[in-house]
Design an enzyme around this catalytic site. Sequence first.
Site, PDB file in Angstrom:
ATOM      1  N   ASP A 184       0.926  -1.313  -0.120  1.00 14.93           N
ATOM      2  CA  ASP A 184       0.051   0.181  -0.023  1.00 14.93           C
ATOM      3  C   ASP A 184       0.792   1.356  -0.015  1.00 14.93           C
ATOM      4  O   ASP A 184       1.402   1.523   0.925  1.00 14.93           O
ATOM      5  CB  ASP A 184      -0.791   0.207   1.105  1.00 14.93           C
ATOM      6  CG  ASP A 184      -1.781   1.267   1.389  1.00 14.93           C
ATOM      7  OD1 ASP A 184      -3.083   0.825   0.647  1.00 14.93           O
ATOM      8  OD2 ASP A 184      -1.258   2.532   1.642  1.00 14.93           O
ATOM      9  N   TYR A 206       2.580  10.029  -0.323  1.00 11.73           N
ATOM     10  CA  TYR A 206       3.878   9.531   0.443  1.00 11.73           C
ATOM     11  C   TYR A 206       5.280   9.778  -0.022  1.00 11.73           C
ATOM     12  O   TYR A 206       6.271   9.724   0.554  1.00 11.73           O
ATOM     13  CB  TYR A 206       3.605   7.931   0.727  1.00 11.73           C
ATOM     14  CG  TYR A 206       2.470   7.660   1.301  1.00 11.73           C
ATOM     15  CD1 TYR A 206       1.454   8.476   1.888  1.00 11.73           C
ATOM     16  CD2 TYR A 206       2.075   5.977   1.309  1.00 11.73           C
ATOM     17  CE1 TYR A 206       0.350   7.993   2.372  1.00 11.73           C
ATOM     18  CE2 TYR A 206       1.089   5.712   1.889  1.00 11.73           C
ATOM     19  CZ  TYR A 206      -0.102   6.606   2.550  1.00 11.73           C
ATOM     20  OH  TYR A 206      -1.130   6.021   2.854  1.00 11.73           O
ATOM     21  N   LYS A 257      -2.698   6.042  -4.392  1.00  9.81           N
ATOM     22  CA  LYS A 257      -4.125   6.788  -4.041  1.00  9.81           C
ATOM     23  C   LYS A 257      -3.841   8.282  -4.547  1.00  9.81           C
ATOM     24  O   LYS A 257      -2.710   8.629  -4.929  1.00  9.81           O
ATOM     25  CB  LYS A 257      -4.140   7.185  -2.430  1.00  9.81           C
ATOM     26  CG  LYS A 257      -4.102   5.906  -1.593  1.00  9.81           C
ATOM     27  CD  LYS A 257      -4.063   6.138  -0.079  1.00  9.81           C
ATOM     28  CE  LYS A 257      -3.919   4.843   0.743  1.00  9.81           C
ATOM     29  NZ  LYS A 257      -2.506   4.312   0.626  1.00  9.81           N
ATOM     30  N   HIS A 263      -7.887   9.616  -2.057  1.00 11.44           N
ATOM     31  CA  HIS A 263      -7.198   9.688  -0.721  1.00 11.44           C
ATOM     32  C   HIS A 263      -8.237  10.149   0.401  1.00 11.44           C
ATOM     33  O   HIS A 263      -8.064  10.086   1.366  1.00 11.44           O
ATOM     34  CB  HIS A 263      -5.924  10.369  -0.863  1.00 11.44           C
ATOM     35  CG  HIS A 263      -4.914   9.999   0.239  1.00 11.44           C
ATOM     36  ND1 HIS A 263      -3.519   9.963  -0.016  1.00 11.44           N
ATOM     37  CD2 HIS A 263      -4.918   9.463   1.473  1.00 11.44           C
ATOM     38  CE1 HIS A 263      -2.923   9.449   0.904  1.00 11.44           C
ATOM     39  NE2 HIS A 263      -3.701   9.175   1.918  1.00 11.44           N
TER      40      HIS A 263
END
Length: 275
Positions: A46, A51, A76, A109
């Site tokens: 994931d 990120y 996402k 997200h």
Amino acid sequence: MHAIPDITLNNGVKIPQLGFGTYQIPAEDVREATLAALQTGYRHIDTAEMYGNEKEVGQAVQESGLDRADVFVTSKLHNAAHAYDDALRAFDGTMADLGLDYLDLFLVHWPLPGVGDFVETWKAMEEIYRSGRVKSIGVSNFQPHHLRRLLDNSVVVPAVNQIEVHPYLTQETVRAFNAEHGIATEAWSPIARGKVLSDPAITRIAERTGKTPAQVTLRWHLQRGDIVFPKSATPHRIQENADLFDFDLTESDIGEISALNRDERHGPDPDQFNG
């Protein structure tokens, strides 16, 4: 490592119930950590554009020696890309960074209620889904009223809703809504950033079962039907988080842990957060 069970999503796609999370693992560390997870036996990774580590996650998947079909990869949509055309471009960017031919799951997200219309965003997600470049689409951090609006104005039902869930925030209302509409629940922050690990109820169960508090908490998630993806950059912790399939909690254990709920968030409130 014991075999990880699959959850079948509402479009027939299978997702491993246990995955490896990469949130807050720096880009310079995430490739090695993801490779360690894949070597341990994880088959579900994931990540997210926000990120900042999609490129390195993609490198690990490609360098693992595993068949692409054997690794379930989630990413996402960036919060700054909710407009229809922006979402399409952002997906192209995610795919370029990952270096993969297709994605297994792509999520909105956050709903970002004060930013724009997430129904428009979802229409872009549906277009991406129709293209065949992603096997499933879903949402993250959506509350029941967000989901109702989405379901009333769209064609594709989200395959998953990834939400903050842990013993101090059991999210029964959202999980029940998800289940009623065939939406799988994924739990982020499953150990509440470590805050539940010293709870007396959890440590007592850990002592009785000979497991760690983290393993007990993750097992609680699994037995409730949640999909979890704990994150760690430490190889022994990566292994520990996968050793969840050689014991069972009793119904009493599950009830005792669920009773710890105090609606305590450690992340943003989806009704207030706007990116």
